[in-house]
Design a protein around this motif. Structure first.
Motif, PDB file in Angstrom:
ATOM      1  N   PRO A 155      22.789  24.545  63.119  1.00 49.23           N
ATOM      2  CA  PRO A 155      21.002  23.964  62.531  1.00 49.23           C
ATOM      3  C   PRO A 155      21.613  23.865  61.749  1.00 49.23           C
ATOM      4  CG  PRO A 155      20.080  25.057  64.258  1.00 49.23           C
ATOM      5  CD  PRO A 155      21.509  25.366  64.434  1.00 49.23           C
ATOM      6  N   HIS A 156      22.448  24.470  60.215  1.00 51.26           N
ATOM      7  CA  HIS A 156      22.659  25.058  59.719  1.00 51.26           C
ATOM      8  C   HIS A 156      23.898  24.239  58.980  1.00 51.26           C
ATOM      9  CE1 HIS A 156      20.905  28.574  58.617  1.00 51.26           C
ATOM     10  NE2 HIS A 156      20.757  27.906  59.870  1.00 51.26           N
ATOM     11  N   LEU A 157      24.917  24.044  60.214  1.00 54.33           N
ATOM     12  CA  LEU A 157      26.118  22.805  60.363  1.00 54.33           C
ATOM     13  C   LEU A 157      25.818  21.366  60.085  1.00 54.33           C
ATOM     14  CD1 LEU A 157      28.452  24.178  62.622  1.00 54.33           C
ATOM     15  CD2 LEU A 157      28.890  24.119  59.926  1.00 54.33           C
ATOM     16  N   LEU A 158      24.252  21.009  60.873  1.00 54.49           N
ATOM     17  CA  LEU A 158      23.801  19.677  60.900  1.00 54.49           C
ATOM     18  C   LEU A 158      23.425  19.044  59.349  1.00 54.49           C
ATOM     19  CD1 LEU A 158      23.992  17.160  61.850  1.00 54.49           C
ATOM     20  CD2 LEU A 158      21.008  18.224  62.837  1.00 54.49           C
ATOM     21  N   ARG A 159      22.642  20.288  58.104  1.00 52.56           N
ATOM     22  CA  ARG A 159      22.308  20.444  57.383  1.00 52.56           C
ATOM     23  C   ARG A 159      23.271  19.837  56.238  1.00 52.56           C
ATOM     24  NH1 ARG A 159      16.960  21.214  57.360  1.00 52.56           N
ATOM     25  NH2 ARG A 159      15.999  23.036  59.165  1.00 52.56           N
ATOM     26  N   LYS A 160      24.673  20.722  56.258  1.00 52.27           N
ATOM     27  CA  LYS A 160      25.855  21.080  56.030  1.00 52.27           C
ATOM     28  C   LYS A 160      26.609  19.373  56.093  1.00 52.27           C
ATOM     29  CE  LYS A 160      30.426  23.231  54.792  1.00 52.27           C
ATOM     30  NZ  LYS A 160      31.138  24.128  55.439  1.00 52.27           N
ATOM     31  N   LEU A 161      26.007  19.534  57.012  1.00 50.77           N
ATOM     32  CA  LEU A 161      27.162  17.608  57.337  1.00 50.77           C
ATOM     33  C   LEU A 161      26.305  16.933  56.619  1.00 50.77           C
ATOM     34  CD1 LEU A 161      29.204  16.131  59.214  1.00 50.77           C
ATOM     35  CD2 LEU A 161      27.772  16.194  61.231  1.00 50.77           C
ATOM     36  N   ASN A 162      25.109  16.281  56.331  1.00 46.17           N
ATOM     37  CA  ASN A 162      23.620  15.564  56.429  1.00 46.17           C
ATOM     38  C   ASN A 162      24.173  15.639  54.965  1.00 46.17           C
ATOM     39  OD1 ASN A 162      23.842  14.607  58.937  1.00 46.17           O
ATOM     40  ND2 ASN A 162      21.946  15.023  58.995  1.00 46.17           N
ATOM     41  N   ARG A 163      24.410  16.449  54.330  1.00 40.70           N
ATOM     42  CA  ARG A 163      23.922  16.976  52.746  1.00 40.70           C
ATOM     43  C   ARG A 163      25.623  16.231  51.797  1.00 40.70           C
ATOM     44  NH1 ARG A 163      23.067  22.068  52.926  1.00 40.70           N
ATOM     45  NH2 ARG A 163      25.560  22.550  52.810  1.00 40.70           N
ATOM     46  N   GLU A 164      27.076  16.351  52.668  1.00 41.59           N
ATOM     47  CA  GLU A 164      28.336  16.065  52.446  1.00 41.59           C
ATOM     48  C   GLU A 164      27.925  14.393  52.236  1.00 41.59           C
ATOM     49  OE1 GLU A 164      30.540  17.706  50.674  1.00 41.59           O
ATOM     50  OE2 GLU A 164      29.079  19.382  50.536  1.00 41.59           O
ATOM     51  N   ARG A 165      27.504  13.693  53.403  1.00 45.19           N
ATOM     52  CA  ARG A 165      27.639  12.745  54.039  1.00 45.19           C
ATOM     53  C   ARG A 165      26.455  11.888  52.813  1.00 45.19           C
ATOM     54  NH1 ARG A 165      24.640  12.055  58.680  1.00 45.19           N
ATOM     55  NH2 ARG A 165      25.174   9.916  59.049  1.00 45.19           N
ATOM     56  N   ARG A 166      25.916  12.535  51.779  1.00 43.72           N
ATOM     57  CA  ARG A 166      24.589  12.025  51.827  1.00 43.72           C
ATOM     58  C   ARG A 166      25.562  12.154  49.892  1.00 43.72           C
ATOM     59  NH1 ARG A 166      20.453  14.892  54.392  1.00 43.72           N
ATOM     60  NH2 ARG A 166      20.547  16.118  52.650  1.00 43.72           N
ATOM     61  N   ALA A 167      26.533  13.207  49.575  1.00 42.73           N
ATOM     62  CA  ALA A 167      27.260  12.924  48.630  1.00 42.73           C
ATOM     63  C   ALA A 167      28.097  12.179  48.889  1.00 42.73           C
ATOM     64  CB  ALA A 167      27.293  14.313  47.924  1.00 42.73           C
ATOM     65  N   ARG A 168      28.641  11.525  49.366  1.00 41.79           N
ATOM     66  CA  ARG A 168      29.589  10.250  49.569  1.00 41.79           C
ATOM     67  C   ARG A 168      31.257  11.411  49.646  1.00 41.79           C
ATOM     68  NH1 ARG A 168      30.311   4.996  49.910  1.00 41.79           N
ATOM     69  NH2 ARG A 168      31.851   5.270  47.930  1.00 41.79           N
ATOM     70  N   ARG A 169      30.866  12.478  50.345  1.00 39.33           N
ATOM     71  CA  ARG A 169      31.981  12.910  50.486  1.00 39.33           C
ATOM     72  C   ARG A 169      32.452  13.262  51.912  1.00 39.33           C
ATOM     73  NH1 ARG A 169      29.828  17.288  46.613  1.00 39.33           N
ATOM     74  NH2 ARG A 169      28.840  18.135  47.949  1.00 39.33           N
ATOM     75  N   ALA A 170      34.285  12.799  51.815  1.00 41.57           N
ATOM     76  CA  ALA A 170      34.312  12.969  53.419  1.00 41.57           C
ATOM     77  C   ALA A 170      34.155  14.667  54.136  1.00 41.57           C
ATOM     78  CB  ALA A 170      35.812  13.398  53.059  1.00 41.57           C
ATOM     79  N   VAL A 171      33.288  14.243  55.313  1.00 39.70           N
ATOM     80  CA  VAL A 171      33.463  14.840  56.007  1.00 39.70           C
ATOM     81  C   VAL A 171      34.336  15.066  58.056  1.00 39.70           C
ATOM     82  CG1 VAL A 171      31.046  14.858  56.822  1.00 39.70           C
ATOM     83  CG2 VAL A 171      31.899  17.200  56.314  1.00 39.70           C
TER      84      VAL A 171
END
Lengths: 232, 110
Positions: free
Chosen positions: A3-19
């Motif tokens: 779950p922490h990874l999902l949050r991190k992934l979504n946070r990066e995507r919302r910030a328009r950073r490649a992940v």
């Protein structure tokens, strides 16, 4: 998936950073990799290739099977200047998957009739970019020929690390632009990133052909860009 | 993200929202495609324990089967790899009418 990874992934995507979300298919262990994070060996090469191409897929590394799911921010093009070149460029860019915004404070140029269906803003770039900042997945194309309009967004694009920065004008015009940007305190190495004369050298003979040269140049810059190594 | 309708969010954002609502969630991901598969590798379908789902892994051909498997994965916690194609006569039931083939990885969130 953690779950922490999902949050991190979504946070990066919302910030328009490649992940990239990496999953080992045997056992399901996973991790999130940001652009520029060090990954060793053959897996690192596969990760770098995915960041460049934007294509997700399976990689076999040393007998282990990994799924690499790459999430690149949707690339954007901000065009400064509602001119003839921009009319062709906007349509072609949208066909090739770019979101396009055209900014031109001259309301005689920036008319809905000339740019139907395009995100067109008839305001000064200084004001527009405050609300809609540039980033490393945005290309900036300055084609007004007017330093009052072009210079500020060019400087902002270099500061923001736009993957492409292009400016219309002859070598002579560009030499004067370099002097002005230097006076604004921009590094010579950054100024050297500006594509000028703008676009690939295909002998473009009219505004629509210049638009083709610019778009090809932008695509090349996106697909061959160096990867960030200082991701925050 | 309050006030945003589910329809405006992509599957991974939906998964996070469902998780925050205390729902059990499985994530199905297309990991490999051959032939004319309708959705590229990386596409997601998210499923909750009641069979609510969002997103897609094909043009609708195999979603029903994936949702059933996903609900079992929520129960066991063991990830699964599913293989769909048109290689046998049961293809009309859970196959890809387009003639492609896909592999779908299904895992539980948490």
């Amino acid at each position: 998936m953690d779950p922490h990874l999902l949050r991190k992934l979504n946070r990066e995507r919302r910030a328009r950073r490649a992940v990239l979300h990496l999953t080992e298919l045997e056992g399901g262990r996973d991790r999130v990799i940001r652009e520029g994070d060090p990954v060793a060996g053959a897996l690192g090469e596969a990760v770098a290739a995915a960041f460049r191409s934007g294509k997700s897929g399976v990689a076999e590394v040393e007998g282990r099977s990994f799924f690499l799911n790459i999430h690149l921010p949707p690339p954007k093009i901000v065009i400064i200047g509602a001119v003839h070149i921009s009319q062709t460029l906007a349509g072609m860019a949208e066909s090739t998957g770019f979101a396009v915004t055209i900014v031109d404070p001259r309301s005689a140029f920036a008319t809905a009739e000339r740019f139907s269906g395009v995100d067109l803003v008839a305001e000064w770039p200084e004001d527009v970019l405050k609300l809609r900042p540039l980033d490393s997945y945005t290309a900036l194309v300055a084609v007004t020929h007017d330093p009052k309009i072009d210079d500020h967004p060019l400087a902002e694009a270099l500061r923001a690390g736009c993957f492409y920065v292009g400016a219309l004008g002859s070598r002579k015009t560009h030499a004067r632009r370099v002097e002005r940007l230097t006076a604004l305190g921009i590094d010579a190495a950054d100024i050297a990133r500006i594509s000028a004369p703008i676009g690939l050298d295909i002998g473009a003979a009219n505004p629509p052909e210049i638009a083709v040269a610019i778009l090809a140049d932008i695509i090349r810059s996106l697909r061959r860009r160096p990867l960030r190594e200082d991701a925050p | 993200m309050e006030g945003i309708a589910d329809d405006d969010l992509d599957p991974l954002s939906i998964a996070e929202r469902w998780m925050d609502d205390g729902r059990m969630v499985a994530i199905a991901t297309v990991v490999d495609t051959w032939g004319s598969a309708p959705r590229p590798a990386g596409s997601h379908l998210v499923v909750d324990e009641n069979g609510n789902f969002h997103g897609s892994v094909s043009g609708g051909c195999v979603e029903g089967a994936v949702i059933g498997e996903a609900m079992e994965v929520i129960g066991t916690g063991e990830p699964r790899m599913l293989d769909f194609g048109v290689v046998d006569e049961t293809a009309w039931r859970v196959g890809l009418s387009c003639g492609g083939r896909i592999r779908v990885y299904v895992e539980r969130l948490g």
